[in-house]
Design an enzyme around this catalytic site. Structure first.
Site, PDB file in Angstrom:
ATOM      1  N   GLY A 109      13.658   0.507 -63.761  1.00 31.88           N
ATOM      2  CA  GLY A 109      12.354   1.096 -64.086  1.00 31.88           C
ATOM      3  C   GLY A 109      12.059   2.240 -63.127  1.00 31.88           C
ATOM      4  O   GLY A 109      10.947   2.363 -62.622  1.00 31.88           O
ATOM      5  N   GLY A 150       5.887   5.227 -62.448  1.00 32.19           N
ATOM      6  CA  GLY A 150       5.123   4.261 -61.659  1.00 32.19           C
ATOM      7  C   GLY A 150       5.714   3.982 -60.288  1.00 32.19           C
ATOM      8  O   GLY A 150       6.222   4.880 -59.605  1.00 32.19           O
ATOM      9  N   ILE A 151       5.671   2.703 -59.902  1.00 30.05           N
ATOM     10  CA  ILE A 151       6.150   2.314 -58.568  1.00 30.05           C
ATOM     11  C   ILE A 151       7.642   2.606 -58.426  1.00 30.05           C
ATOM     12  O   ILE A 151       8.100   3.080 -57.388  1.00 30.05           O
ATOM     13  CB  ILE A 151       5.888   0.803 -58.324  1.00 30.05           C
ATOM     14  N   GLY A 152       8.411   2.349 -59.503  1.00 33.21           N
ATOM     15  CA  GLY A 152       9.859   2.533 -59.456  1.00 33.21           C
ATOM     16  C   GLY A 152      10.244   3.958 -59.086  1.00 33.21           C
ATOM     17  O   GLY A 152      11.119   4.186 -58.237  1.00 33.21           O
ATOM     18  N   SER A 204       3.804  -9.997 -58.816  1.00 39.57           N
ATOM     19  CA  SER A 204       2.393  -9.627 -58.983  1.00 39.57           C
ATOM     20  C   SER A 204       1.532 -10.788 -58.513  1.00 39.57           C
ATOM     21  O   SER A 204       1.893 -11.964 -58.694  1.00 39.57           O
ATOM     22  CB  SER A 204       2.122  -9.339 -60.460  1.00 39.57           C
ATOM     23  N   TYR A 222       2.193 -12.055 -69.553  1.00 39.70           N
ATOM     24  CA  TYR A 222       2.519 -11.224 -68.384  1.00 39.70           C
ATOM     25  C   TYR A 222       2.507 -12.076 -67.113  1.00 39.70           C
ATOM     26  O   TYR A 222       3.441 -12.033 -66.312  1.00 39.70           O
ATOM     27  CB  TYR A 222       1.514 -10.073 -68.262  1.00 39.70           C
TER      28      TYR A 222
END
Lengths: 292, 274
Positions: free
Chosen positions: A10, A14-16, A144, A169
């Site tokens: 990923g 985003g974070i990736g 998370s 999720y």
């Protein structure tokens, strides 16, 4: 980070993407995985103009199916054996998805469970031998805080009845922690590979805006705009540090937030639950992973 | 492929269009019930993935054949394959179907033939073949996937709605003819989030789209429950059933005009954005 080889799934948003940027800037050889070829090209192009001491390599893969994950692992190995030094130091399982509607993958698996849990499980299994070879390998799975208190429905893990976007999720993120705990047990304290979960906290990313609609989308939009929401580069820097830094947390404290080792939800430390999820994941992936 | 096909009391389901959104949901639901599967669709690789996934998930036996049901020879190949497996399906789910949106005048002969061959001809011929090979010891369950569109004349989706109307009509008729030999259940769903495009279309309709649409696995479960209970028509969602009953109060030509206006506006909007 010089000379370290790190895989980031990923890695195009985003974070990736921030993790890839930080690692490459700090001198690591980064192999990032993305689903979209154009986005992978854009990341490579951006990194080529940035001040990078390391290198970046893209692997285009669909992590929603087990064949996609296996093919991704094979592509990573080709890069590791070819362009790099034959060693892999760290795998960062970052790719994740959210879906308002219950969507299934080509294998008939529920999408969030497949991408958020089965893909990290199988990719870790496929890359474990080469991570072991490095002598100080790491498997970092991005979790998370929503895993705290999340119910794990092993009798209906794909949520065929009463599907809820948020529940699916949270369950997948609980599975990340359960998997890491079980992997650590199976590694028997082996020093060659360490497994951690990184909790990025509340972050401003688009993860909850891509596959969602209506109320779920609204919740993610509000969440993203909260003042307390961090820019992705903050958790990215922590994750990048975890990729190579020296940590010696207590056995149950493998859950990191802001580089502080803490314990995850106690239920995720249950060995029986961990064994059951492991066995189910093996069956769904068509493997016998045994002791890691 | 794996262990032998089911025999005895368990069902053996033949699902067409098995790797598409709703076909996949039907295959998953059958597998969840422990039924063995015979799957067909166009793409061999996708069939292999689904077949393997369902065998791993539910421990059932799943066989598949890639074939193009719009072609007579390919359908014969499917029937020969069933013969070669000595397979007598006890449930047939005619899911394979095509939708073509846009003005009729812009269609070509190939598109017309394809939609009619798949939505109408293939479903009928599959039904006939399974009835002929059925040995009568088990009552065959036939599920025809129609649409709520079957109840309306739909400008700009004219062939699709008419083909689904045909399927609804013939299902109701055959139900009476075949009472002793088979049950026929016809599914008339509203939108289902089966592909990213259909999700977009549902979301574009706003609250109404979300209220009338259902998760595919819920619709599949309801459909199979309906088939087992011998229901003739399954319309998922109370709101959809209510809207259908209310629409009966509006004259057919008026409904067609209203639907035509709506689709024309949607197409114009999309063309503008393109």
């Amino acid at each position: 980070m010089n000379g370290k080889t790190v895989v980031v799934t990923g890695g195009t948003s985003g974070i990736g993407w921030e993790v890839v940027r930080v690692l490459a800037a700090d001198g690591a050889d980064v192999i990032f995985v993305g689903r979209n070829q154009e986005k992978c090209r854009a990341v490579l192009s951006e990194l080529s103009t940035a001040d990078c001491r390391g290198s970046a390599h893209a692997v285009v893969a669909d992590l929603s199916t087990t064949t996609g994950v296996r093919s991704c692992a094979a592509d990573i190995m080709r890069l590791v054996d070819g362009k790099l030094d034959g060693l892999l130091d760290t795998l960062i399982n970052n790719a994740a998805t959210v879906s308002s509607w219950r969507v299934t993958t080509a294998e008939g698996y529920e999408l969030q469970f497949a991408v958020n849990h089965l893909a990290p499980f199988l990719l870790s299994h496929e890359l474990l031998p080469v991570l072991r070879k490095s002598g100080n390998g790491r498997i970092i799975t991005v979790g998370s805080g929503s895993h705290f208190g999340a119910p794990m429905r092993l009798d209906d893990v794909m949520m065929m009845s009463k599907y809820s976007c948020l529940r699916a999720y949270r369950q997948s993120k609980f599975a990340n922690v359960l998997f890491t705990a079980e992997l650590r047990r199976r590694l028997h304290g082996e020093q060659g590979v360490r497994a951690y979960v990184a909790d990025p906290g509340l972050v401003c990313t688009d993860i909850g805006l891509k596959g969602t609609a209506g109320l779920e989308k609204l919740v993610w939009q509000i969440r993203k705009r909260l003042r307390s929401a961090l820019p992705p580069e903050v958790p990215a820097r922590c994750i990048a540090t975890m990729a190579t830094g020296d940590f010696n947390p207590a056995p149950d404290q493998f859950y990191f937030r802001n580089l502080v080792a803490t314990a995850p939800d106690r239920a995720a430390l249950d060995p029986e639950l961990g064994r059951q999820l492991w066995s189910l994941s093996e069956r769904l992936c068509g493997i016998v992973a045994g002791d890691g | 492929m794996n262990k032998a096909l089911s025999s005895g009391t368990s069902e053996l389901a033949l699902v067409t269009g098995a790797t598409g959104g709703f076909g996949k949901a039907m295959a998953v639901e059958c597998a969840r019930r422990g039924w063995d599967l015979l799957l067909t669709d166009l793409d061999q690789r996708m069939l292999q993935l689904l077949s393997t996934g369902l065998s791993r998930s539910f421990g059932i036996s799943s066989h598949f054949l890639a074939c193009d049901l719009t072609r007579t020879k390919e359908r014969q190949r499917l029937y020969d394959w069933l013969h070669s497996l000595h397979a007598r399906p006890t449930l047939l789910a005619n899911v394979a179907g095509l939708d073509r949106e846009g003005a009729f005048i812009d269609r070509d002969g190939g598109e017309i033939r394809t939609i009619l061959r798949l939505n109408v001809e293939a479903a009928l011929e599959n039904t006939l073949f399974l009835l002929q090979i059925s040995d009568g010891t088990r009552r065959l369950k036939i599920i025809n996937v129609s649409s709520l569109a079957a109840y309306y004349a739909m400008p700009y989706k004219a062939m699709y709605a008419a083909s689904k109307g045909f399927l609804l009509s013939i299902s109701l008729a055959l139900k009476e003819e075949l009472r002793q030999r088979a049950s026929i259940t016809v599914l008339c769903p509203a939108g289902m989030p089966t592909t990213p495009l259909s999700v977009e279309a549902i979301e574009a309709q706003g609250l109404m789209g979300r209220l009338t649409s259902r998760n595919t696995n819920d619709v599949a479960r309801q459909t199979i429950d309906g088939a087992i209970a011998g229901k003739t028509v399954v319309i998922p969602g109370m709101l959809n059933r209510m809207l259908l009953h209310l629409s009966a109060l509006v004259p057919t030509s008026r409904k067609a005009a209203l639907i035509g206006m709506r689709w024309a506006a949607a197409i114009a909007k999309r063309t503008e954005h393109a």
